[in-house]
Scaffold this motif. Structure first.
Motif, PDB file in Angstrom:
ATOM      1  N   THR A   1      23.820 -56.165  91.164  1.00 21.45           N
ATOM      2  CA  THR A   1      24.381 -57.236  90.346  1.00 21.45           C
ATOM      3  C   THR A   1      23.505 -57.444  89.116  1.00 21.45           C
ATOM      4  O   THR A   1      22.290 -57.321  89.176  1.00 21.45           O
ATOM      5  N   LYS A   2      24.134 -57.762  88.028  1.00 19.50           N
ATOM      6  CA  LYS A   2      23.476 -58.048  86.744  1.00 19.50           C
ATOM      7  C   LYS A   2      22.565 -56.919  86.304  1.00 19.50           C
ATOM      8  O   LYS A   2      23.009 -55.897  85.830  1.00 19.50           O
ATOM      9  N   GLU A   3      21.263 -57.078  86.492  1.00 20.37           N
ATOM     10  CA  GLU A   3      20.290 -56.111  85.981  1.00 20.37           C
ATOM     11  C   GLU A   3      19.798 -55.202  87.113  1.00 20.37           C
ATOM     12  O   GLU A   3      19.560 -55.670  88.222  1.00 20.37           O
ATOM     13  N   TYR A   4      19.653 -53.917  86.837  1.00 25.73           N
ATOM     14  CA  TYR A   4      19.209 -52.967  87.850  1.00 25.73           C
ATOM     15  C   TYR A   4      17.708 -53.080  88.060  1.00 25.73           C
ATOM     16  O   TYR A   4      16.924 -52.941  87.134  1.00 25.73           O
ATOM     17  N   LYS A   5      17.317 -53.343  89.307  1.00 28.01           N
ATOM     18  CA  LYS A   5      15.910 -53.381  89.696  1.00 28.01           C
ATOM     19  C   LYS A   5      15.729 -52.417  90.865  1.00 28.01           C
ATOM     20  O   LYS A   5      16.408 -52.515  91.890  1.00 28.01           O
ATOM     21  N   ALA A   6      14.808 -51.479  90.709  1.00 28.73           N
ATOM     22  CA  ALA A   6      14.615 -50.421  91.706  1.00 28.73           C
ATOM     23  C   ALA A   6      14.177 -50.980  93.053  1.00 28.73           C
ATOM     24  O   ALA A   6      14.651 -50.538  94.106  1.00 28.73           O
ATOM     25  N   LEU A   7      13.277 -51.952  93.047  1.00 27.75           N
ATOM     26  CA  LEU A   7      12.770 -52.510  94.302  1.00 27.75           C
ATOM     27  C   LEU A   7      13.887 -53.205  95.079  1.00 27.75           C
ATOM     28  O   LEU A   7      14.031 -53.007  96.291  1.00 27.75           O
ATOM     29  N   ALA A   8      14.691 -53.998  94.381  1.00 28.37           N
ATOM     30  CA  ALA A   8      15.812 -54.679  95.027  1.00 28.37           C
ATOM     31  C   ALA A   8      16.850 -53.672  95.526  1.00 28.37           C
ATOM     32  O   ALA A   8      17.418 -53.837  96.615  1.00 28.37           O
ATOM     33  N   ALA A   9      17.096 -52.628  94.737  1.00 28.29           N
ATOM     34  CA  ALA A   9      18.060 -51.600  95.139  1.00 28.29           C
ATOM     35  C   ALA A   9      17.589 -50.871  96.391  1.00 28.29           C
ATOM     36  O   ALA A   9      18.382 -50.578  97.288  1.00 28.29           O
ATOM     37  N   GLN A  10      16.282 -50.586  96.488  1.00 30.85           N
ATOM     38  CA  GLN A  10      15.738 -49.912  97.667  1.00 30.85           C
ATOM     39  C   GLN A  10      15.835 -50.808  98.895  1.00 30.85           C
ATOM     40  O   GLN A  10      16.197 -50.350  99.978  1.00 30.85           O
ATOM     41  N   LYS A  11      15.553 -52.102  98.727  1.00 27.24           N
ATOM     42  CA  LYS A  11      15.665 -53.040  99.853  1.00 27.24           C
ATOM     43  C   LYS A  11      17.106 -53.140 100.335  1.00 27.24           C
ATOM     44  O   LYS A  11      17.363 -53.158 101.541  1.00 27.24           O
ATOM     45  N   ASP A  12      18.043 -53.211  99.399  1.00 21.37           N
ATOM     46  CA  ASP A  12      19.459 -53.261  99.763  1.00 21.37           C
ATOM     47  C   ASP A  12      19.885 -51.996 100.489  1.00 21.37           C
ATOM     48  O   ASP A  12      20.649 -52.045 101.458  1.00 21.37           O
ATOM     49  N   TYR A  13      19.408 -50.852 100.013  1.00 24.90           N
ATOM     50  CA  TYR A  13      19.726 -49.575 100.656  1.00 24.90           C
ATOM     51  C   TYR A  13      19.240 -49.562 102.102  1.00 24.90           C
ATOM     52  O   TYR A  13      19.978 -49.182 103.012  1.00 24.90           O
ATOM     53  N   LEU A  14      17.986 -49.991 102.322  1.00 24.95           N
ATOM     54  CA  LEU A  14      17.432 -49.990 103.676  1.00 24.95           C
ATOM     55  C   LEU A  14      18.178 -50.959 104.585  1.00 24.95           C
ATOM     56  O   LEU A  14      18.404 -50.666 105.761  1.00 24.95           O
ATOM     57  N   LYS A  15      18.586 -52.097 104.036  1.00 26.06           N
ATOM     58  CA  LYS A  15      19.336 -53.079 104.812  1.00 26.06           C
ATOM     59  C   LYS A  15      20.697 -52.524 105.211  1.00 26.06           C
ATOM     60  O   LYS A  15      21.116 -52.639 106.367  1.00 26.06           O
ATOM     61  N   ARG A  16      21.396 -51.887 104.272  1.00 24.23           N
ATOM     62  CA  ARG A  16      22.695 -51.284 104.580  1.00 24.23           C
ATOM     63  C   ARG A  16      22.545 -50.138 105.566  1.00 24.23           C
ATOM     64  O   ARG A  16      23.385 -49.947 106.453  1.00 24.23           O
ATOM     65  N   ARG A  17      21.485 -49.372 105.426  1.00 26.26           N
ATOM     66  CA  ARG A  17      21.243 -48.225 106.306  1.00 26.26           C
ATOM     67  C   ARG A  17      21.029 -48.683 107.745  1.00 26.26           C
ATOM     68  O   ARG A  17      21.527 -48.079 108.682  1.00 26.26           O
ATOM     69  N   LYS A  18      20.268 -49.767 107.905  1.00 25.59           N
ATOM     70  CA  LYS A  18      20.016 -50.275 109.249  1.00 25.59           C
ATOM     71  C   LYS A  18      21.271 -50.899 109.851  1.00 25.59           C
ATOM     72  O   LYS A  18      21.508 -50.796 111.052  1.00 25.59           O
ATOM     73  N   ALA A  19      22.092 -51.532 109.024  1.00 26.54           N
ATOM     74  CA  ALA A  19      23.296 -52.197 109.509  1.00 26.54           C
ATOM     75  C   ALA A  19      24.380 -51.207 109.940  1.00 26.54           C
ATOM     76  O   ALA A  19      25.269 -51.572 110.716  1.00 26.54           O
ATOM     77  N   CYS A  20      24.308 -49.969 109.486  1.00 28.01           N
ATOM     78  CA  CYS A  20      25.381 -49.020 109.790  1.00 28.01           C
ATOM     79  C   CYS A  20      25.234 -48.364 111.165  1.00 28.01           C
ATOM     80  O   CYS A  20      26.161 -47.724 111.625  1.00 28.01           O
TER      81      CYS A  20
END
Length: 145
Positions: A47-66
């Motif tokens: 959302t809004k501005e791309y931040k690598a750290l936030a994107a990596q955290k979101d990726y790990l959260k989605r990965r664990k949830a799947c």
């Protein structure tokens, strides 16, 4: 067979720096040797501005949830099994049988209990040099073959 690889944290950091430099999706994709659509989806996912750290955290959260959660991640169920072994001195077979008798069916088998004991001691800490909760079983934690 798919040849797709997930973006790494380093690549996400490079994407963030390339965006700050004002590069287009195509230029970023070329520099990272990735598909333009991969870069586009990665950037638009945030959302809004791309931040690598936030994107990596979101990726790990989605990965664990799947993935399917392990049956003994349920703290109440794990605690009941531990109490049955330690306090009542029940075998895993008796625990499953009693659970089936009380609830009609069991979400786990005695093999699952043994596997969890040998995998990580049902989450219980092991004392120095001991085999942990396996010592409370009737076979006293003898090694598996």
């Amino acid at each position: 067979m798919s040849h797709y690889n997930q973006l790494t944290a380093i690549e996400r950091g490079r994407i963030e720096s390339f965006i700050q430099l004002g590069l287009s999706f195509h230029e970023i994709a070329t520099r990272l040797n990735r598909s333009v659509s991969t870069i586009s989806r990665e950037i638009h996912r945030c959302t809004k501005e791309y931040k690598a750290l936030a994107a990596q955290k979101d990726y790990l959260k989605r990965r664990k949830a799947c993935r399917r959660p392990r049956i003994f991640e349920n703290a109440e169920l794990r605690r009941a099994v531990i109490n049955a072994i330690q306090d009542d001195h029940w075998s895993p077979e008796q625990i499953v049988g009693n659970y089936q008798r009380a609830n009609g069916s069991s979400p786990f088998s005695f093999i699952t209990i043994y596997r969890e004991i040998h995998r990580n001691n049902l989450g219980m800490p092991k004392s120095h040099g001991a085999r942990g909760i396996a010592r409370k079983l009737r076979h006293r934690g003898k090694t598996r073959h």
